[in-house]
Design a protein around this motif. Sequence first.
Motif, PDB file in Angstrom:
ATOM      1  N   THR A 241      -1.764  63.544 -37.033  1.00  0.00           N
ATOM      2  CA  THR A 241      -1.717  64.574 -36.438  1.00  0.00           C
ATOM      3  C   THR A 241      -0.646  65.083 -35.552  1.00  0.00           C
ATOM      4  O   THR A 241      -0.228  66.234 -35.562  1.00  0.00           O
ATOM      5  N   GLY A 242      -0.123  63.952 -35.023  1.00  0.00           N
ATOM      6  CA  GLY A 242       1.068  64.023 -33.786  1.00  0.00           C
ATOM      7  C   GLY A 242       2.333  63.959 -34.502  1.00  0.00           C
ATOM      8  O   GLY A 242       3.324  64.623 -33.932  1.00  0.00           O
ATOM      9  N   TYR A 243       2.260  62.898 -35.526  1.00  0.00           N
ATOM     10  CA  TYR A 243       3.783  62.611 -35.883  1.00  0.00           C
ATOM     11  C   TYR A 243       4.013  62.661 -37.503  1.00  0.00           C
ATOM     12  O   TYR A 243       5.159  62.503 -37.882  1.00  0.00           O
ATOM     13  N   TYR A 244       2.974  62.912 -38.415  1.00  0.00           N
ATOM     14  CA  TYR A 244       3.245  62.740 -39.673  1.00  0.00           C
ATOM     15  C   TYR A 244       3.734  64.048 -40.248  1.00  0.00           C
ATOM     16  O   TYR A 244       4.743  63.847 -41.094  1.00  0.00           O
ATOM     17  N   ALA A 245       3.703  65.110 -39.530  1.00  0.00           N
ATOM     18  CA  ALA A 245       4.778  66.331 -40.083  1.00  0.00           C
ATOM     19  C   ALA A 245       6.034  66.092 -39.846  1.00  0.00           C
ATOM     20  O   ALA A 245       7.128  66.485 -40.648  1.00  0.00           O
ATOM     21  N   PHE A 246       6.501  65.430 -38.717  1.00  0.00           N
ATOM     22  CA  PHE A 246       7.813  65.192 -38.216  1.00  0.00           C
ATOM     23  C   PHE A 246       8.327  64.160 -39.229  1.00  0.00           C
ATOM     24  O   PHE A 246       9.519  64.161 -39.965  1.00  0.00           O
ATOM     25  N   TYR A 247       7.378  63.225 -39.758  1.00  0.00           N
ATOM     26  CA  TYR A 247       7.869  62.182 -40.703  1.00  0.00           C
ATOM     27  C   TYR A 247       8.407  62.898 -41.900  1.00  0.00           C
ATOM     28  O   TYR A 247       9.282  62.585 -42.532  1.00  0.00           O
ATOM     29  N   LEU A 248       7.401  63.609 -42.344  1.00  0.00           N
ATOM     30  CA  LEU A 248       7.635  64.514 -43.582  1.00  0.00           C
ATOM     31  C   LEU A 248       8.845  65.155 -43.654  1.00  0.00           C
ATOM     32  O   LEU A 248       9.476  65.401 -44.660  1.00  0.00           O
TER      33      LEU A 248
END
Length: 414
Positions: A241-248
């Motif tokens: 929830t905290g970092y996967y969006a940034f990863y994508l």
Amino acid sequence: MNHQAVMRQPASTIYSVLFAISIVHLLNDAIQSVIPAMFPVLRDSLHLTFAQIGWIGFTLNMTASIIQPAIGWYTDSRPKPYLLPVGMGFTLAGIVGLAFASSYGLLLLCVVLVGIGSAVLHPESSRVAHLAGGTRKGFAQSLFQLGGNTGQAIAPVLAALIFIPLGQKSILWFSVAAITAIAVQMSISRWYGNHLHTTKRDKTAGAVRTESRLSRGAVAVAMGVLIFMLFSKFVYMASMTGYYAFYLMDKFQMTVQTAQYYLFALLIAGMAGTFMGGPLADRFGRRNTIWFSILGTAPFSIALPFANPFWSMVLCVCIGLILLSGFSVIVVYAQELLPGKVGTIAGLFFGLAFGLGGIGSALLGYLADSAGLETVIRVSAFLPLLGLLAILLPSDEVLTGTKTPAMDSSSVNS
């Protein structure tokens, strides 16, 4: 059994109260979950580092973590129905402040207010669900948790469609949700107060058994295993929830809005998993469901860093469906371990959930700054393997004295 320590429970499941408390849980967790969903906006508007973003998550979750067990312990012997709307009042104040926060310090203060509101809601609302559930405790906790997971699921979509395009001040729209929750909580608190009055404010909240069937040592081991289960679940969820969006966004050059839909897929599948958790536990046993919900996630979480965008979406659905099926079952299992401590267990486990997620968010933020986002996703992927520890949990037959219908003699050995 000490009959003075038994509270008369509703003769049947009171669905109107369960649905009302689930709706409040939905609104509360949507408000709380929109904060990490807004991390990209807050990073740009306040020029934050990943470490600072991690501290926002840490502050939000640790505030709730520290306060919740104390509230649960206190209200086990002194129930306070009026705390339900009061807690949402703190959330309302935090939301209004977040919309206008112009500095990092003020932002953290507003996050603390939202955390306090959440800390008050969970143990007392879980107790209400326990009471209104009658004899269907597992179903009641699953329905209560379904509301929270629904709120968590819709937060990324709301962020993608409304908050990210309109900016930080658009968070103010969530004040409507907080005001609605306060109104519903006032109605619930009246039912709760009337129920306490008719039962003469007995000291336990719905406990039929007041002593565990297990030795203190066995209870301690089982509680330790459950805490490790929570650690693996919520630190992994913090990474997603905290970092996967940034990863994508970094790996596949996705837009912020597109990346949010992957979180939505994860969490909407989690809604289905949450609702399935109670019936699965009734059918296959609580220990087996807990085991499956953590360890069963591992193949999908380990494969996720190697997947393309299409398969990443598929894996997010699988992870959400399996991983989020176990939390309500863990809570009910723990309440069987320590009967008569409904509020204490709810406060402790919801508090641990938030606290472990907050610690994970902060540590993963530093890891992201130093080693990169891909390292965060790859390392956290192995956390569900801690589900192997569930083999140390006592079987349902040993815990409750009853055998689950679908469990044969080979599956109930402790």
